[in-house]
Scaffold this active site. Sequence first.
Site, PDB file in Angstrom:
ATOM      1  N   LYS A   1       9.719   3.067   6.584  1.00  0.00           N
ATOM      2  CA  LYS A   1       9.107   3.342   7.889  1.00  0.00           C
ATOM      3  C   LYS A   1       9.800   2.586   9.014  1.00  0.00           C
ATOM      4  O   LYS A   1       9.997   3.136  10.110  1.00  0.00           O
ATOM      5  CB  LYS A   1       7.622   2.993   7.839  1.00  0.00           C
ATOM      6  CG  LYS A   1       6.863   3.431   9.085  1.00  0.00           C
ATOM      7  CD  LYS A   1       5.355   3.267   8.910  1.00  0.00           C
ATOM      8  CE  LYS A   1       4.608   3.822  10.119  1.00  0.00           C
ATOM      9  NZ  LYS A   1       3.129   3.719   9.940  1.00  0.00           N
TER      10      LYS A   1
ATOM     11  N   MET B   1       0.837  32.003 -23.613  1.00  0.00           N
ATOM     12  CA  MET B   1       1.895  31.644 -24.555  1.00  0.00           C
ATOM     13  C   MET B   1       1.422  30.571 -25.528  1.00  0.00           C
ATOM     14  O   MET B   1       1.817  30.570 -26.708  1.00  0.00           O
ATOM     15  CB  MET B   1       3.144  31.182 -23.808  1.00  0.00           C
ATOM     16  CG  MET B   1       4.381  31.080 -24.696  1.00  0.00           C
ATOM     17  SD  MET B   1       4.881  32.670 -25.422  1.00  0.00           S
ATOM     18  CE  MET B   1       5.866  33.358 -24.096  1.00  0.00           C
TER      19      MET B   1
ATOM     20  N   PHE C   1       0.835  -1.201   0.000  1.00  0.00           N
ATOM     21  CA  PHE C   1       0.000   0.000   0.000  1.00  0.00           C
ATOM     22  C   PHE C   1       0.871   1.254   0.000  1.00  0.00           C
ATOM     23  O   PHE C   1       1.766   1.403   0.820  1.00  0.00           O
ATOM     24  CB  PHE C   1      -0.920  -0.009   1.226  1.00  0.00           C
ATOM     25  CG  PHE C   1      -1.764   1.226   1.362  1.00  0.00           C
ATOM     26  CD1 PHE C   1      -2.788   1.491   0.457  1.00  0.00           C
ATOM     27  CD2 PHE C   1      -1.539   2.123   2.392  1.00  0.00           C
ATOM     28  CE1 PHE C   1      -3.570   2.632   0.575  1.00  0.00           C
ATOM     29  CE2 PHE C   1      -2.318   3.268   2.528  1.00  0.00           C
ATOM     30  CZ  PHE C   1      -3.336   3.524   1.612  1.00  0.00           C
TER      31      PHE C   1
END
Length: 574
Positions: free
Chosen positions: A177, A486, A127
């Site tokens: 993590k 532009m 995930f």
Amino acid sequence: MSMKVKKKEQQANESIKELSGSGMLIEALARENVDVIFGYPGGAILPTYDEIYKTGIRHILARHEQGAIHAAEGYARVSGKPGVCIVTSGPGATNVVTGIADAMIDSLPLVVITGQVATSVIGTDAFQEADMIGITMPITKHNYQVRSIEELPRIIKEAFHIATTGRPGPVLIDLPKDVSLASGLFDYDQEVVLPGYQPTIVPNRLQIRKVMEAVAESKKPVILAGAGVLHGKAANELQSFAEAYQIPVVHTLLGLGGFPGSHELFFGMAGMHGTYTANMAIHEADLLISIGARFDDRLTGNLDHFAPEARVVHIDIDPAEIGKNIETEIPVVGDAKQALQMLLEEKTEPADTSEWRRHLQKMAQEYPLWYKEDGETIKPQQLLEMLHDATKGEAIITTDVGQHQMWSAQFYQFNKPNRWVTSGGLGTMGFGFPAAIGAQFAEPESTVIAVTGDAGFQMTAQELSILQELNLPVKVVIVNNASLGMVRQWQQLFHGERYSNSLFPIQPDFVKLASAYDIKGIRVDTKSDLPAALNEMLAHPGPVLMDIRVAKDENVYPMIPPGKGHHQMEGVKP
């Protein structure tokens, strides 16, 4: 053992302490004198945000990760210090890819920390997993994925070293993590040892002498100064060198401010929408001294016609740029400041450039930047002239890309370094407004104005929340021509006036949008109301958003058409 040695050992032991990975990161940022972080939290980076909460380090919560990294870019461009951006894994990380690419091509020092899933599930399509090493390898100066707590201090220290030395650029640290949660010994006093990364700072003296020999022989020299002059903090040396040998100076888009725009030796910006005089100076020169510029296509035009009569000197800290696009006769690898100091040391009898300078001055008088006034209709060129006058040229100006960017470069005169913040090589819409936020944090006492198009502003308008939350006094000036200006210009000139998806028949009420964020909003429709409105904006102590309705069909001139050379500019004179 002497008392002095014992004291050193004691100090070393005291500096080594056990910390979590997140604690190491925050401690390292403090050691690197980082005073502000721009970012956005999420699951994989939560341990780091928990540490931010505990330590109280200043963190600016963007409302989108792209806003965070552009703010870090603006901070880096104005302060000269590395901008730091922290985001989570997966979509949080991929949302900063545009900013990383932007910083890479414009040589801005960033350290970007992206959260990552735990090492045990990397490669399993977990995930919010994204392969940030693979994604960012082509657009970073270097990138790391931390695989163990033991290597984290070394990686952080190397990242700051790489980002800020040599040619500056972005460095990414991908932090899993579980590593951020693990604990280990934090030792940040170790030296950076990178045998494969040894940028050349001091140029070769023999090459410097060759440059000075060329200067002595030249009758029509020109200095082309790029952003490398600003990154090298070499503006004073550039001015001293140009004045000592009476050499005309022109700038790249990103080099503006490296030489005073009001100086008699300055002849404007070169390139696609540069001044006629700057481009013709390059075309007619017999010696072109490029300092910290990379000869991109928007500067050179058709390479077959670029500086056809000139011997080319290329001074650059990145050897990969020398000879990449333009054949170089005298290459000089090194830092711009060091190179200019050495050039000043190698005194030589200056050639007489008086006739050359008179020729360029006459050209500048005959072919100035121009526009046609139209009653009460606000011409964008007028807007930038009035903005310059109202701020006395002292403001920090940030922009996106497009017509408003070119008008700002043409008509807002920059006399000091690091007043001009724009997206050059990548040409990133949505850059200007969040970059202004970063610039304001870099110089809290300065007036910072984001000059942006109505289209580009809408790409990162959510960052108005930062202005509201902190009462940050950034001024936003929307050059509103109800189009992708532009794009519309190119469709008009080169695509048979087929305006495919470039016009905006319906727009938000920008003043009401400002009001929704409790920010002062001002709309201006007529030229006579503009000076007072600009003064009102500047006098207001907090943030202001101005919606300035300009001529919808105005084009940027002069212009080098695609495939043409500097001597083939169009729209030079009305």
